[in-house]
Design a protein around this motif. Structure first.
Motif, PDB file in Angstrom:
ATOM      1  N   LYS A  42     -29.836 137.212  -3.519  1.00  0.00           N
ATOM      2  CA  LYS A  42     -30.048 138.624  -3.307  1.00  0.00           C
ATOM      3  C   LYS A  42     -29.964 138.743  -1.699  1.00  0.00           C
ATOM      4  O   LYS A  42     -29.297 139.582  -1.324  1.00  0.00           O
ATOM      5  N   GLN A  43     -30.601 137.831  -1.012  1.00  0.00           N
ATOM      6  CA  GLN A  43     -30.789 137.920   0.354  1.00  0.00           C
ATOM      7  C   GLN A  43     -29.600 137.426   1.198  1.00  0.00           C
ATOM      8  O   GLN A  43     -29.323 137.587   2.085  1.00  0.00           O
ATOM      9  N   GLY A  44     -29.166 136.159   0.335  1.00  0.00           N
ATOM     10  CA  GLY A  44     -28.132 135.537   1.238  1.00  0.00           C
ATOM     11  C   GLY A  44     -26.718 135.906   0.865  1.00  0.00           C
ATOM     12  O   GLY A  44     -25.779 135.882   1.922  1.00  0.00           O
ATOM     13  N   ILE A  45     -26.219 136.430  -0.252  1.00  0.00           N
ATOM     14  CA  ILE A  45     -24.973 136.533  -0.621  1.00  0.00           C
ATOM     15  C   ILE A  45     -24.335 137.629   0.622  1.00  0.00           C
ATOM     16  O   ILE A  45     -23.165 137.640   0.654  1.00  0.00           O
ATOM     17  N   GLY A  46     -24.920 138.583   0.869  1.00  0.00           N
ATOM     18  CA  GLY A  46     -24.834 139.696   1.715  1.00  0.00           C
ATOM     19  C   GLY A  46     -24.166 138.923   3.008  1.00  0.00           C
ATOM     20  O   GLY A  46     -23.273 139.815   3.824  1.00  0.00           O
ATOM     21  N   GLY A 257     -28.292 133.251   4.566  1.00  0.00           N
ATOM     22  CA  GLY A 257     -26.902 133.037   4.434  1.00  0.00           C
ATOM     23  C   GLY A 257     -26.791 131.488   4.143  1.00  0.00           C
ATOM     24  O   GLY A 257     -26.175 130.837   3.196  1.00  0.00           O
ATOM     25  N   ALA A 258     -27.053 130.729   4.955  1.00  0.00           N
ATOM     26  CA  ALA A 258     -27.097 129.192   5.152  1.00  0.00           C
ATOM     27  C   ALA A 258     -27.929 128.888   4.052  1.00  0.00           C
ATOM     28  O   ALA A 258     -27.323 127.562   3.374  1.00  0.00           O
ATOM     29  N   SER A 259     -28.928 129.323   3.601  1.00  0.00           N
ATOM     30  CA  SER A 259     -29.764 128.684   2.537  1.00  0.00           C
ATOM     31  C   SER A 259     -29.057 128.645   1.351  1.00  0.00           C
ATOM     32  O   SER A 259     -29.103 127.838   0.378  1.00  0.00           O
ATOM     33  N   PHE A 260     -28.068 130.020   1.049  1.00  0.00           N
ATOM     34  CA  PHE A 260     -27.406 130.118  -0.007  1.00  0.00           C
ATOM     35  C   PHE A 260     -26.467 129.118  -0.245  1.00  0.00           C
ATOM     36  O   PHE A 260     -26.416 128.660  -1.200  1.00  0.00           O
ATOM     37  N   ILE A 261     -25.678 128.886   0.773  1.00  0.00           N
ATOM     38  CA  ILE A 261     -24.630 128.199   0.970  1.00  0.00           C
ATOM     39  C   ILE A 261     -25.036 126.568   0.420  1.00  0.00           C
ATOM     40  O   ILE A 261     -24.723 125.873  -0.234  1.00  0.00           O
TER      41      ILE A 261
END
Lengths: 284, 252
Positions: A42-46, A257-261
């Motif tokens: 939710k937070q990262g994909i944006g 974003g970096a966490s998501f990746i």
């Protein structure tokens, strides 16, 4: 007769009850995982888009910029540590599985256990003392050494456990053909255990890919795209650490974003390990 | 008398302090089938494993006395050379799971790093599989893994693997104990066919099997060689009381 019937009913109820309990507990243990994945997505994909993946970081104030250097850095550092850890780890694992008892085996097992439980930041400090300080420079190489030390126990124990499961009859088959012991180990035992060793290695990579502490005083981080192993290099966990502890909103967004990746990368490694374990499995 | 190929003189074998074979004096004739039978734990398998010196690899395994391979002292040879001259097939089929059927047959060459030409390898694979009566069943998928074969086929593959090295003798350690009756019959036929080209020593738990296949039979009891002689003589007129009791099912 009645007695037996009542007993049976009690059994059936108990069976149903325990089964339900197991389901509930399994569900509960999955909650944190799904919560993390959900929140991160939710937070990262944006913040994740093509330019985030293909651009270098920009200075504060300028919008845009990405983490290309950190993605590449993580891949380089992780590969280098794998290359360093595999020969040592697999050799030690073979020794443990083949020798089984003795002073050196005991010592080796003890050191592996201790290394397993050594805090990752301590390994970072060690790599700093060994390499960064004498070389007078932070470097990707020193980060890889720290991470290789973290990976070692996983590789040693997965190699040992896999090789121990290989039937002794296979070794005898080879020895009875007049094959020398070392060739038996290299050409029969090791290939038969390859699936377990590879799976263990992939899990080891997944484990170190997200490590921050060992990289803090070794790879250090860098805003540039760098391929020189003996210069500071950026890595995803470092980006997350630096951006998340900064006071800028834009950087926080990028940290998500970096966490998501990073979590997607780690998940991929885990899935690859699972897939590899079934794909390369050898039936005896 | 025929030529002898394997001769033991005052052979003692130990596991640590435990003495498994006591003073075994045995002469195994060339190009015959010799069965070693006896109750569990009598040392049959140990005796067999002395011949290819696999016994020494067990923890605490030790041999005293003499073993002759023809005119050479087997204990003075390098164990690796002994094992290339004397093949062995085990209780449970143990083909190499990572290798194809083809590679399994020439495993003795491949694993030892012995270079052979492609045509030569093809030739060895074909003749060995034919000798092991497996060729017709597997010739169309030589390059598939050997582990999908049935237990009996796997065991014949192991026999082919041993034969590919052109051994002087073939040791069989209860080769049919893990197989069904039909596969057992098949392997027994095969063993009888093989004796023209190779000396066979077979350890068996099964008195019937010794009677069916063996030219000579040795009866081992508690680590001692009780009796040795032509199978027919041993079965019909045993000299020792213990042999007679074993054959009539009083123990074992």
């Amino acid at each position: 007769m009645k007695e037996i019937e009542r007993n049976c009913k009690k059994r059936l109820f108990l069976n149903w009850f325990v089964q339900a309990l197991v389901f509930v507990i399994t569900g509960l243990s999955l909650v944190p995982l799904f919560f993390i994945l959900f929140y991160l997505t939710k937070q990262g994909i944006g913040s994740v888009n093509w330019s985030f993946l293909t651009h270098l970081p920009r200075p504060v104030g300028e919008s845009g910029g990405g983490v290309l250097n950190a993605i590449i850095g993580t891949l380089i550092i992780a590969s280098l540590s794998t290359i360093m850890a595999i020969p040592i780890g697999v050799t030690a694992g073979i020794y443990l599985a083949e020798k089984k008892t003795g002073k050196l085996v005991h010592l080796l097992r003890l050191s592996t256990d201790i290394l397993q439980s050594t805090p990752s930041i301590v390994l970072g400090v060690i790599a700093y003392l060994w390499i960064v300080k004498p070389a007078q420079s932070f470097s990707a190489f020193s980060g890889s050494v720290a991470l290789a030390m973290m990976m070692l126990p996983t590789i040693v124990s997965s190699t040992e456990e896999t090789l121990k499961l290989i039937p002794y009859t296979l070794k005898e088959a080879s020895l009875a053909l007049g094959v020398p012991y070392y060739r038996t180990v290299l050409k029969v035992i090791l290939p038969s255990g390859i699936s377990g060793i590879l799976t263990g290695t992939l899990l080891g990579i997944a484990r170190i890919a997200g490590e921050t502490a060992p990289l803090l005083f070794t790879a250090f981080g860098s805003p540039y795209l760098n391929f020189n192993l003996f210069k500071p290099m950026n890595a995803l966990p470092l980006v997350i650490f630096n951006y998340a502890s900064s006071p800028y909103l834009e950087w926080w967004r990028q940290a998500w974003g970096a966490s998501f990746i990073l979590i997607v990368m780690v998940l991929c490694f885990n899935l690859l390990a699972k897939w590899g374990a079934s794909k390369w499995k050898i039936k005896f | 008398m025929e030529d002898k190929i394997l001769i033991t003189e005052k052979l003692y074998a130990y596991y640590g302090e435990h003495c498994v074979l006591k003073d075994v004096n045995l002469e195994i004739p060339k190009f015959k089938i010799t069965a070693i039978m006896g109750p569990s734990g009598c040392g049959k398998t140990t005796l067999l494993r002395c011949f290819n010196r696999l016994h020494e690899l067990s923890p605490g395994g030790r041999i005293e006395g003499q073993i002759w391979l023809g005119k050479t002292n087997l204990l003075s040879l390098n164990p690796i050379m002994v094992r290339r001259k004397i093949g062995m097939v085990f209780q449970r089929p143990n083909p190499f799971p990572t290798m194809s059927i083809y590679d399994n047959v020439i495993a003795g060459y491949k694993l030892n790093g012995i270079k052979i030409k492609r045509e030569e390898a093809d030739q060895i694979v074909e003749t060995s599989l034919k000798k092991a009566a497996l060729w017709n069943e597997v010739k169309d998928f030589l390059h598939r893994k050997g582990t999908f074969l049935s237990g009996g086929q796997q065991q014949r593959l192991c026999i082919a693997r041993a034969l590919a090295m052109h051994p002087e003798a073939l040791l069989l350690d209860e080769p049919t104990s893990a197989l069904d009756p039909k596969s057992t019959a098949h392997i027994e036929e095969l063993i009888i066919e093989l004796k023209d080209s190779v000396t066979i020593v077979i350890v068996t738990h099964n008195i019937g099997q010794a009677g069916r296949v063996a030219d000579y039979t040795a009866f081992l009891y508690l680590g001692e060689l009780v009796e040795f002689g032509p199978t027919e003589r041993l079965f019909t007129a045993p000299k020792d009381k213990r042999t007679e009791e074993y054959l009539s099912g009083k123990f074992g």
